[in-house]
Design an enzyme around this catalytic site. Sequence first.
Site, PDB file in Angstrom:
ATOM      1  N   LYS A  37       0.898  -1.154   0.000  1.00 19.63           N
ATOM      2  CA  LYS A  37       0.000   0.000   0.000  1.00 19.63           C
ATOM      3  C   LYS A  37       0.936   1.204   0.000  1.00 19.63           C
ATOM      4  CE  LYS A  37      -3.955   2.264   2.029  1.00 19.63           C
ATOM      5  NZ  LYS A  37      -5.332   1.979   2.442  1.00 19.63           N
ATOM      6  N   SER A  41      -2.382   7.667   4.512  1.00 26.26           N
ATOM      7  CA  SER A  41      -2.484   8.820   5.413  1.00 26.26           C
ATOM      8  C   SER A  41      -3.291   8.387   6.628  1.00 26.26           C
ATOM      9  CB  SER A  41      -3.129  10.015   4.707  1.00 26.26           C
ATOM     10  OG  SER A  41      -4.370   9.666   4.134  1.00 26.26           O
ATOM     11  N   ASP A  52      -3.711   0.605   8.366  1.00 34.42           N
ATOM     12  CA  ASP A  52      -3.960  -0.280   7.229  1.00 34.42           C
ATOM     13  C   ASP A  52      -2.739  -1.147   6.902  1.00 34.42           C
ATOM     14  OD1 ASP A  52      -6.501   0.738   7.066  1.00 34.42           O
ATOM     15  OD2 ASP A  52      -6.151   1.921   5.258  1.00 34.42           O
ATOM     16  N   ALA A 120      -5.113   4.177  -2.128  1.00 32.45           N
ATOM     17  CA  ALA A 120      -5.633   4.930  -0.984  1.00 32.45           C
ATOM     18  C   ALA A 120      -6.878   5.693  -1.414  1.00 32.45           C
ATOM     19  CB  ALA A 120      -4.572   5.904  -0.461  1.00 32.45           C
ATOM     20  N   GLY A 121      -7.921   5.657  -0.581  1.00 31.00           N
ATOM     21  CA  GLY A 121      -9.143   6.381  -0.907  1.00 31.00           C
ATOM     22  C   GLY A 121      -9.849   5.793  -2.116  1.00 31.00           C
ATOM     23  N   GLU A 179     -19.803  -5.495   2.439  1.00 35.10           N
ATOM     24  CA  GLU A 179     -20.993  -5.136   3.209  1.00 35.10           C
ATOM     25  C   GLU A 179     -20.719  -3.990   4.182  1.00 35.10           C
ATOM     26  OE1 GLU A 179     -24.575  -7.347   5.711  1.00 35.10           O
ATOM     27  OE2 GLU A 179     -22.611  -8.324   5.510  1.00 35.10           O
TER      28      GLU A 179
END
Length: 219
Positions: A37, A41, A52, A120-121, A179
Amino acid sequence: MAGLFIAGTGTDVGKTYVTATLIQTLISHGRTVEALKPVVSGFDPAAPEASDPAVLLAALGRAATAEALAKVSPWRFREPLSPPIAARREGKVIDADEVADLCRDRVRQAHDRLLVVESAGGIMSPLSEKTTMLDLAAALALPVVLVAGSYLGTVSHTLTALAAMTARKITPLAVVVSESEGAPPLNETAEALRAFIADAPVLVVPRGAGAPIQLLVLL
């Protein structure tokens, strides 16, 4: 397949959960996996176990040592903001070409292992001052898995993400619906998406479940 790019329709849609469960499931089926990754942030050096990168390391069966964290996520920033803003607050600048080059190097080094690269994001979240995660996905040209949540509004967000990807000639290997808590029924959301998505399977990951076997077949 030497690499896989995990993208998201937005922030907090379950991307890291899906990535971690995919890694665990692949390992349980005899695959050798590495994780990356590159940019994260909201990373608190005082509590790295909550990050993460630590979740990905745990999925690999590794401890979240300083060395391991640095390898999994070379660009780590404290503020829970978009990476370029978080970097700016620390007096740093993210070089998108440098990030892409590192990812390519890791893919080459993977050899017979599968390198899972988590972004990310969301897919249109900024990577640097002038580039997005979509730009990174296009530069790497890896198969892409798009992760969406199952919350109300996810159909619009997912189709918007897919439209952005299509504009760059990127067709996802699969769309994975993770979910969301307190959301409409997961399978109903998946069916709603399938009515609009014809060129990629729409798979589901219930809370607490592992990666769908259908996704493993694609890998």
